[in-house]
Design an enzyme around this catalytic site. Sequence first.
Site, PDB file in Angstrom:
ATOM      1  N   GLY A  20       0.776  -1.235   0.000  1.00 18.27           N
ATOM      2  CA  GLY A  20       0.000   0.000   0.000  1.00 18.27           C
ATOM      3  C   GLY A  20       0.807   1.284   0.000  1.00 18.27           C
ATOM      4  O   GLY A  20       0.309   2.327   0.430  1.00 18.27           O
TER       5      GLY A  20
ATOM      6  N   ASN B 171       1.656   3.006  -2.578  1.00 23.45           N
ATOM      7  CA  ASN B 171       1.010   3.957  -3.513  1.00 23.45           C
ATOM      8  C   ASN B 171      -0.241   4.551  -2.871  1.00 23.45           C
ATOM      9  O   ASN B 171      -0.528   5.728  -3.038  1.00 23.45           O
ATOM     10  CB  ASN B 171       0.669   3.263  -4.832  1.00 23.45           C
ATOM     11  CG  ASN B 171       1.885   3.198  -5.754  1.00 23.45           C
ATOM     12  OD1 ASN B 171       2.216   4.184  -6.398  1.00 23.45           O
ATOM     13  ND2 ASN B 171       2.560   2.081  -5.782  1.00 23.45           N
TER      14      ASN B 171
ATOM     15  N   ILE C 274      -9.311  -7.182 -13.547  1.00 24.44           N
ATOM     16  CA  ILE C 274     -10.540  -6.383 -13.445  1.00 24.44           C
ATOM     17  C   ILE C 274     -11.579  -6.961 -14.400  1.00 24.44           C
ATOM     18  O   ILE C 274     -11.288  -7.186 -15.573  1.00 24.44           O
ATOM     19  CB  ILE C 274     -10.264  -4.909 -13.808  1.00 24.44           C
ATOM     20  CG1 ILE C 274      -9.175  -4.332 -12.897  1.00 24.44           C
ATOM     21  CG2 ILE C 274     -11.536  -4.067 -13.731  1.00 24.44           C
ATOM     22  CD1 ILE C 274      -9.528  -4.344 -11.431  1.00 24.44           C
TER      23      ILE C 274
ATOM     24  N   ASN D  47      -4.435   2.774 -13.438  1.00 27.54           N
ATOM     25  CA  ASN D  47      -3.506   1.784 -12.895  1.00 27.54           C
ATOM     26  C   ASN D  47      -2.107   2.363 -12.931  1.00 27.54           C
ATOM     27  O   ASN D  47      -1.776   3.157 -13.808  1.00 27.54           O
ATOM     28  CB  ASN D  47      -3.570   0.506 -13.747  1.00 27.54           C
ATOM     29  CG  ASN D  47      -2.635  -0.584 -13.229  1.00 27.54           C
ATOM     30  OD1 ASN D  47      -2.651  -0.917 -12.050  1.00 27.54           O
ATOM     31  ND2 ASN D  47      -1.821  -1.125 -14.115  1.00 27.54           N
TER      32      ASN D  47
ATOM     33  N   HIS E 222       1.822   1.240 -13.349  1.00 24.39           N
ATOM     34  CA  HIS E 222       2.688   0.114 -13.723  1.00 24.39           C
ATOM     35  C   HIS E 222       4.138   0.589 -13.584  1.00 24.39           C
ATOM     36  O   HIS E 222       4.471   1.686 -14.072  1.00 24.39           O
ATOM     37  CB  HIS E 222       2.388  -0.356 -15.150  1.00 24.39           C
ATOM     38  CG  HIS E 222       3.202  -1.545 -15.545  1.00 24.39           C
ATOM     39  ND1 HIS E 222       2.942  -2.813 -15.079  1.00 24.39           N
ATOM     40  CD2 HIS E 222       4.319  -1.635 -16.305  1.00 24.39           C
ATOM     41  CE1 HIS E 222       3.857  -3.636 -15.559  1.00 24.39           C
ATOM     42  NE2 HIS E 222       4.705  -2.956 -16.296  1.00 24.39           N
TER      43      HIS E 222
HETATM   44  C1  GRF Z   1       4.290  -1.510  -6.982  1.00 26.19           C
HETATM   45  O1  GRF Z   1       5.478  -2.124  -7.440  1.00 26.19           O
HETATM   46  C2  GRF Z   1       3.524  -1.003  -8.149  1.00 26.19           C
HETATM   47  O2  GRF Z   1       4.311  -0.534  -9.206  1.00 26.19           O
HETATM   48  C3  GRF Z   1       2.822  -2.223  -8.621  1.00 26.19           C
HETATM   49  O3  GRF Z   1       2.577  -3.025  -7.491  1.00 26.19           O
HETATM   50  C4  GRF Z   1       3.359  -2.547  -6.424  1.00 26.19           C
HETATM   51  C5  GRF Z   1       2.400  -1.949  -5.426  1.00 26.19           C
HETATM   52  O4  GRF Z   1       3.090  -1.570  -4.328  1.00 26.19           O
HETATM   53  N1  GRF Z   1       1.599  -1.817  -9.260  1.00 26.19           N
HETATM   54  P1  GRF Z   1       2.256  -0.917  -3.106  1.00 26.19           P
HETATM   55  O5  GRF Z   1       1.264  -1.962  -2.642  1.00 26.19           O
HETATM   56  O6  GRF Z   1       1.571   0.315  -3.636  1.00 26.19           O
HETATM   57  O7  GRF Z   1       3.313  -0.618  -2.105  1.00 26.19           O
END
Ligand code: GRF
Length: 207
Positions: free
Chosen positions: A11, A13, A93, A107, A109
């Site tokens: 989490g 992000n 999804i 999303n 990536h």
């Molecule tokens: C990150 O590497 C992001 O790029 C990918 O999955 C991971 C998520 O990390 N989509 P977090 O759960 O947000 O720490």
Amino acid sequence: LKLAVCVSGGGTNLQAIIDAIEAGRIHDTEISLVISNNPNAYALERAKKAGIEGICISPKSYENRDAFNAAFLEKLDAAKVDLVVLAGFLVVIPEIMIKKYRNRIINIHPSLIPSFCGTGYYGLKVHEGVLARGVKVTGATVHFVDEGTDTGPIILQKAVVVQQDDTPEVLQRRVMEEAEWQIMPQAIDLIARGKVSVVDGKVRIAE
Ligand code: GRF
């Protein structure tokens, strides 16, 4: 803008979005709901600490994928959100959701799409591919989700330099710190301010 944020893991992000809202770097936006397919995701802890409702839904607790897809869409509709944010969400999804929420699902990536993306390229595997190919620059991409895997209209990208002695873990961390945690909040803020549109399958950002 009302958000639902879908998570599966740490989490970070999600945390970047929470912090950016706190700091006023994302305008007029609230996270209404955090959805995780993993009951042990630390992301749910982060949601709880921030006073955000967190729910768990997993394909494993449904007799088939169609039943899960219907339940997932029902929960999302009930939350009445404007934007769905996939932040490390490892569940496919449902197509019915993509169609109903056309250009309302984004999303993140951890590469510069269209490089190192698509089936099999997730988490550390992205960075292993980057190091195996020996590219000098990688980065992250925020895009709208369409029926393909990592194929939707690109909203923002940010480049990150690959260092000579990078390991996949070190590179993953740098891509998160220098790119993901910057462009995810920025993309949400642009959408919240009505600056983002899609024309002929390409994103236009108003000045
Ligand atoms: C990150 O590497 C992001 O790029 C990918 O999955 C991971 C998520 O990390 N989509 P977090 O759960 O947000 O720490």
